[in-house]
Scaffold this motif. Structure first.
Motif, mmCIF file in Angstrom:
data_model
loop_
_atom_site.group_PDB
_atom_site.id
_atom_site.type_symbol
_atom_site.label_atom_id
_atom_site.label_comp_id
_atom_site.label_asym_id
_atom_site.label_seq_id
_atom_site.Cartn_x
_atom_site.Cartn_y
_atom_site.Cartn_z
ATOM 1 N N LYS A 77 8.838 74.153 1.770
ATOM 2 C CA LYS A 77 9.975 74.870 1.197
ATOM 3 C C LYS A 77 10.952 75.387 2.252
ATOM 4 C CE LYS A 77 9.415 78.291 -1.866
ATOM 5 N NZ LYS A 77 9.647 79.546 -2.638
ATOM 6 N N GLU A 78 10.468 75.766 3.438
ATOM 7 C CA GLU A 78 11.381 76.231 4.473
ATOM 8 C C GLU A 78 12.316 75.116 4.943
ATOM 9 O OE1 GLU A 78 11.919 79.443 5.586
ATOM 10 O OE2 GLU A 78 10.650 79.860 3.837
ATOM 11 N N ALA A 79 11.816 73.890 4.936
ATOM 12 C CA ALA A 79 12.667 72.741 5.266
ATOM 13 C C ALA A 79 13.704 72.534 4.161
ATOM 14 C CB ALA A 79 11.828 71.488 5.457
ATOM 15 N N LEU A 80 13.277 72.681 2.909
ATOM 16 C CA LEU A 80 14.193 72.551 1.775
ATOM 17 C C LEU A 80 15.266 73.630 1.824
ATOM 18 C CD1 LEU A 80 11.581 71.792 -1.032
ATOM 19 C CD2 LEU A 80 13.217 70.160 -0.074
ATOM 20 N N LYS A 81 14.885 74.822 2.231
ATOM 21 C CA LYS A 81 15.849 75.918 2.354
ATOM 22 C C LYS A 81 16.856 75.628 3.467
ATOM 23 C CE LYS A 81 13.983 80.109 2.227
ATOM 24 N NZ LYS A 81 12.974 81.182 2.411
ATOM 25 N N ALA A 82 16.368 75.099 4.577
ATOM 26 C CA ALA A 82 17.266 74.722 5.674
ATOM 27 C C ALA A 82 18.244 73.648 5.204
ATOM 28 C CB ALA A 82 16.461 74.223 6.870
ATOM 29 N N GLY A 282 12.129 66.175 11.206
ATOM 30 C CA GLY A 282 11.878 67.165 12.241
ATOM 31 C C GLY A 282 11.820 68.567 11.646
ATOM 32 N N ALA A 283 12.706 68.837 10.691
ATOM 33 C CA ALA A 283 12.727 70.141 10.031
ATOM 34 C C ALA A 283 11.429 70.379 9.268
ATOM 35 C CB ALA A 283 13.918 70.213 9.078
ATOM 36 N N ASP A 284 10.936 69.348 8.598
ATOM 37 C CA ASP A 284 9.686 69.493 7.846
ATOM 38 C C ASP A 284 8.511 69.751 8.793
ATOM 39 O OD1 ASP A 284 8.129 69.396 5.382
ATOM 40 O OD2 ASP A 284 7.338 67.498 6.119
ATOM 41 N N ALA A 285 8.505 69.063 9.921
ATOM 42 C CA ALA A 285 7.434 69.270 10.903
ATOM 43 C C ALA A 285 7.466 70.701 11.437
ATOM 44 C CB ALA A 285 7.571 68.279 12.051
ATOM 45 N N MET A 286 8.659 71.211 11.710
ATOM 46 C CA MET A 286 8.790 72.588 12.191
ATOM 47 C C MET A 286 8.325 73.583 11.125
ATOM 48 S SD MET A 286 12.420 72.603 14.302
ATOM 49 C CE MET A 286 12.220 74.331 14.774
ATOM 50 N N ALA A 287 8.683 73.311 9.875
ATOM 51 C CA ALA A 287 8.300 74.203 8.783
ATOM 52 C C ALA A 287 6.781 74.252 8.628
ATOM 53 C CB ALA A 287 8.952 73.745 7.480
ATOM 54 N N ARG A 288 6.129 73.112 8.780
ATOM 55 C CA ARG A 288 4.671 73.061 8.645
ATOM 56 C C ARG A 288 3.966 73.711 9.840
ATOM 57 N NH1 ARG A 288 3.562 70.160 4.176
ATOM 58 N NH2 ARG A 288 5.235 68.797 3.405
ATOM 59 N N SER A 292 10.599 79.221 10.207
ATOM 60 C CA SER A 292 11.413 79.565 9.037
ATOM 61 C C SER A 292 12.646 78.677 8.972
ATOM 62 C CB SER A 292 11.851 81.023 9.111
ATOM 63 O OG SER A 292 12.750 81.215 10.199
ATOM 64 N N ALA A 293 13.329 78.712 7.842
ATOM 65 C CA ALA A 293 14.569 77.950 7.691
ATOM 66 C C ALA A 293 15.580 78.375 8.753
ATOM 67 C CB ALA A 293 15.147 78.153 6.294
ATOM 68 N N SER A 294 15.652 79.675 9.020
ATOM 69 C CA SER A 294 16.582 80.188 10.027
ATOM 70 C C SER A 294 16.245 79.631 11.409
ATOM 71 C CB SER A 294 16.519 81.719 10.054
ATOM 72 O OG SER A 294 17.324 82.228 11.101
ATOM 73 N N GLU A 295 14.972 79.604 11.754
ATOM 74 C CA GLU A 295 14.568 79.082 13.064
ATOM 75 C C GLU A 295 14.870 77.595 13.180
ATOM 76 O OE1 GLU A 295 10.804 81.720 14.543
ATOM 77 O OE2 GLU A 295 10.508 80.620 12.650
ATOM 78 N N ILE A 296 14.650 76.867 12.108
ATOM 79 C CA ILE A 296 14.943 75.425 12.099
ATOM 80 C C ILE A 296 16.428 75.190 12.337
ATOM 81 C CG2 ILE A 296 15.039 73.366 10.629
ATOM 82 C CD1 ILE A 296 12.494 74.522 9.206
#
Length: 314
Positions: A77-82, A282-288, A292-296
């Motif tokens: 979800k954090e990737a989806l938010k990003a 890459g965003a999904d990997a970071m989220a997992r 957070s979306a902000s950090e991504i």
């Protein structure tokens, strides 16, 4: 008798006075259902005109359709938010806050309406829709700014292990679109691709005719992110982006080889998309990993701020 009439009259008056607030309250609830109290609140709501759609779409509803089309719903979800914040920024920048239409294409942003989402997700629609809507709701109105201006929030599926800079892509340098490492993209199912042609098929694609010995004298010039800046064959020169379009390649990180025994031309590519901005895998990997979306977003877009827009000021 008169006393009884007076008593009854007083009781009726008290009853009427008691019921008035209730009736007034019910009327206000009905008015709310008919949106009359919301007219002032929503006077500044932004609507997006999507080419091919009959009516303009409220911004947040539009972003639901974009995130559903542009990013796998299985992502964290954090990737989806990003993705929602990047897509909202891109939409507002491209349409000038809803004043111009936007095409629902890969060149802009793909958009799926509710009927398309239902058809794509079938029995999984309720759960998938809920997940996407939550990502949009939790980031409602948030956009990416650089020097208090909307950024060009480009994004792509999979990098070649390093994102492309704006300068490497277009020759125009943007401080917030610089090349950054994105090594986790190697786990993406779209990371590596191989395409093959016969020499005759290959030659038919180009404005010049290729011979078998041309592959030995062909030159590929790479930029700082490892992507092809240009291909040169004698006096003929093509940019990496021109070759990608010509051959319908996933990216501009490609290598070309010719097998004399099989008579086949092979092109091996890394990455999927133009490579600029946020890598979705890459965003999904970071989220997992717990980001957070902000950090991504701060990783893939440098020196930016995340703020909530005030539509009434536009």
């Amino acid at each position: 008798m008169k006393n009884w009439i007076m008593i009854i009259a007083v009781i009726c008056l008290i009853g009427a006075l008691y019921m008035m607030p209730v009736a007034f309250s019910e009327r206000r609830i009905d008015d709310y259902s008919n949106n009359s109290p919301q007219k002032t609140e929503n006077a500044c709501e932004i609507f997006i005109e999507v080419e091919g759609q009959k009516e303009k779409i409220p911004l947040e509803t539009y972003i639901v359709g974009v995130v559903a089309a542009e990013m796998p719903v299985s992502f964290d979800k954090e990737a989806l938010k990003a993705q929602a914040i990047a897509a909202r920024t891109y939409a507002l920048k491209t349409t000038n806050y809803g004043k111009k239409a936007i095409a629902p294409t890969v060149a802009r942003q793909v958009y799926y309406n509710k009927e398309q989402r239902k058809a794509n997700w079938t029995s999984n629609f309720p759960g998938n829709e809920k997940k996407i809507v939550e990502a949009i709701t939790e980031t409602e109105g948030q956009v990416l700014l650089y020097n208090n201006e909307l950024i060009t929030a480009m994004f792509h599926s999979t990098s070649n292990g390093k994102t492309e800079s704006a300068y490497g892509y277009s020759g125009n340098d943007l401080p917030y679109l610089q090349s950054v490492a994105s090594m986790s993209d190697q786990a993406s199912p779209k990371f590596a691709t191989i395409k093959e042609w016969t020499l005759a098929e290959w030659s038919a694609l180009w404005p010049v005719k290729w011979q078998a010995n041309d592959f030995g004298r062909m030159q590929l010039f790479l930029n700082d992110s490892g992507r092809v800046e240009r291909l040169q064959l004698g006096k003929n020169i093509w940019s990496g982006r021109e070759v990608r379009t010509l051959l319908q390649l996933p990216s501009t990180d490609f290598k070309i080889s010719y097998n004399k025994k099989t008579g086949k031309v092979q092109v091996a590519t890394k990455g999927y998309g133009h490579g600029v901005g946020m890598s979705q895998y890459g965003a999904d990997a970071m989220a997992r990993e717990g980001k957070s979306a902000s950090e991504i977003l701060h990783y893939y877009y440098q020196q930016i701020e995340i703020k909530k827009i005030d539509a009434c000021l536009k």
